[in-house]
Design an enzyme around this catalytic site. Structure first.
Site, short mmCIF file in Angstrom:
data_model
loop_
_atom_site.label_atom_id
_atom_site.label_comp_id
_atom_site.label_asym_id
_atom_site.label_seq_id
_atom_site.Cartn_x
_atom_site.Cartn_y
_atom_site.Cartn_z
N ASN A 30 7.92 -5.92 -1.14
CA ASN A 30 7.91 -4.81 -0.19
C ASN A 30 6.45 -4.68 0.25
OD1 ASN A 30 7.86 -2.48 1.28
ND2 ASN A 30 9.06 -1.28 -0.19
N TYR A 50 11.34 8.33 1.13
CA TYR A 50 11.17 7.30 0.09
C TYR A 50 11.76 7.69 -1.27
CZ TYR A 50 7.99 5.57 3.65
OH TYR A 50 7.46 5.12 4.83
N PRO A 102 0.79 -1.23 0.00
CA PRO A 102 0.00 0.00 0.00
C PRO A 102 0.82 1.28 0.00
CG PRO A 102 -0.15 -1.15 2.10
CD PRO A 102 0.49 -2.08 1.14
N ASN A 103 0.34 2.20 -0.80
CA ASN A 103 0.86 3.57 -0.93
C ASN A 103 2.15 3.69 -1.74
OD1 ASN A 103 -1.22 4.91 0.64
ND2 ASN A 103 -0.35 3.83 2.39
N HIS A 148 4.24 -4.93 8.86
CA HIS A 148 4.24 -4.88 10.32
C HIS A 148 2.94 -5.40 10.93
CE1 HIS A 148 7.57 -2.39 9.14
NE2 HIS A 148 6.77 -1.48 8.62
N ASP A 183 1.46 -15.99 6.00
CA ASP A 183 0.94 -17.34 5.75
C ASP A 183 0.93 -17.67 4.26
OD1 ASP A 183 0.56 -17.78 8.43
OD2 ASP A 183 -1.60 -17.39 8.41
N ALA A 230 3.23 -1.03 4.67
CA ALA A 230 2.71 -1.06 6.04
C ALA A 230 2.26 -2.45 6.47
CB ALA A 230 1.56 -0.07 6.17
N HIS A 287 12.81 -3.03 1.69
CA HIS A 287 12.24 -1.76 2.15
C HIS A 287 13.11 -0.63 1.63
CE1 HIS A 287 9.30 -3.72 4.59
NE2 HIS A 287 10.26 -4.51 5.05
N ARG A 339 13.75 3.39 12.40
CA ARG A 339 12.52 4.19 12.47
C ARG A 339 11.70 3.84 13.72
NH1 ARG A 339 9.72 4.45 6.74
NH2 ARG A 339 8.61 6.13 7.84
N ARG A 344 7.76 -0.34 13.46
CA ARG A 344 8.32 -0.84 12.18
C ARG A 344 9.40 -1.89 12.40
NH1 ARG A 344 6.09 2.92 8.38
NH2 ARG A 344 5.85 4.95 9.37
N GLU A 397 12.61 -9.87 1.06
CA GLU A 397 11.91 -8.67 1.52
C GLU A 397 12.77 -7.44 1.21
OE1 GLU A 397 11.88 -8.59 5.79
OE2 GLU A 397 10.21 -7.17 5.89
N ARG A 426 4.91 12.34 -2.46
CA ARG A 426 5.09 12.95 -1.13
C ARG A 426 6.21 12.21 -0.40
NH1 ARG A 426 1.25 12.50 2.53
NH2 ARG A 426 2.11 14.27 3.64
N SER A 486 13.27 2.39 2.91
CA SER A 486 13.87 3.07 4.06
C SER A 486 14.51 2.06 5.00
CB SER A 486 12.78 3.87 4.80
OG SER A 486 11.82 2.98 5.36
O1 CA2 Z 1 10.61 1.63 3.56
C1 CA2 Z 1 9.74 0.98 2.99
O2 CA2 Z 1 9.85 0.56 1.83
C2 CA2 Z 1 8.40 0.73 3.70
O3 CA2 Z 1 7.97 -0.59 3.34
C3 CA2 Z 1 7.44 1.77 3.18
C4 CA2 Z 1 6.09 1.75 3.88
C5 CA2 Z 1 6.25 1.75 5.39
O4 CA2 Z 1 4.99 1.57 6.01
C6 CA2 Z 1 7.18 0.65 5.85
O5 CA2 Z 1 7.32 0.74 7.28
C7 CA2 Z 1 8.53 0.78 5.21
C8 CA2 Z 1 5.25 2.96 3.49
C9 CA2 Z 1 5.13 3.19 2.02
C10 CA2 Z 1 4.44 4.51 1.80
O6 CA2 Z 1 4.86 5.05 0.59
C11 CA2 Z 1 4.64 6.38 0.38
C12 CA2 Z 1 5.04 6.87 -0.83
C13 CA2 Z 1 4.87 8.21 -1.09
C14 CA2 Z 1 4.28 9.02 -0.17
C15 CA2 Z 1 3.88 8.52 1.04
C16 CA2 Z 1 4.05 7.18 1.32
#
Ligand code: CA2
Length: 143
Positions: free
Chosen positions: A73, A22, A9-10, A79, A86, A76, A99, A106, A110, A97, A17, A101
């Site tokens: 990846n 990221y 997601p996201n 976590h 599963d 969210a 990430h 963090r 996380r 896996e 943003r 970041s």
């Molecule tokens: O560092 C990573 O790749 C994460 O998987 C990114 C997730 C975060 O919840 C993990 O803890 C670490 C969040 C991805 C959100 O991506 C965005 C992209 C642009 C703007 C806002 C969020």
């Protein structure tokens, strides 16, 4: 070798943003980067991004008997999702896996990765290059 690259997601919002965490490049740029890495190694890549946990579970199940490796990846859901853990265990496809970041540096929430418990390796904090590391890990160990 065929690799499925799953983003949670996201991550479709990449570059729009939070560039400080990221990066400033888009999801399309990420797909282009990983496609190039795979092409250089003669690996076939498929990409899947979803904001929905069940859709990610379906994609993992769909890889059974089709894909030789998974790069994931879960964003969210990393976590929170026992369902994704599963699914990875159920298909038993070598998974790595990634990430963008450095999650270890963090927030405390996380620090737990459910999906990571079914993955052979984790690359975090390397931006897009972590996906290259994951692809090359799969080639080295399962190609
Ligand atoms: O560092 C990573 O790749 C994460 O998987 C990114 C997730 C975060 O919840 C993990 O803890 C670490 C969040 C991805 C959100 O991506 C965005 C992209 C642009 C703007 C806002 C969020």
């Amino acid at each position: 070798m065929k690799i499925l690259v799953i983003n949670g997601p996201n991550l479709n919002m990449l570059g729009i943003r939070e560039p400080g965490i990221y990066g400033s490049q888009s999801y399309a740029a990420l797909v282009g980067f990983v496609s190039d890495v795979c092409a250089q190694h003669g690996v076939k890549a498929e990409f899947f991004q979803s904001n929905h946990e069940g859709a990610i579970v379906d994609a993992i199940q769909g890889a059974y008997g089709v894909m030789d490796g998974i790069v994931i990846n879960p964003a969210a859901y990393t976590h929170t999702s026992v369902a994704i853990l599963d699914a990875l265990k159920a298909v038993s496809i070598p998974a790595v896996e990634v990430h963008l970041s450095d999650v270890s540096a963090r927030e405390p929430f996380r620090q737990v990765s459910y999906a990571g418990m079914a993955c052979e390796a984790t690359f975090a904090g390397h931006g897009f290059d972590g996906y290259r590391m994951a692809v090359e890990y799969l080639i080295e160990h399962h190609g």
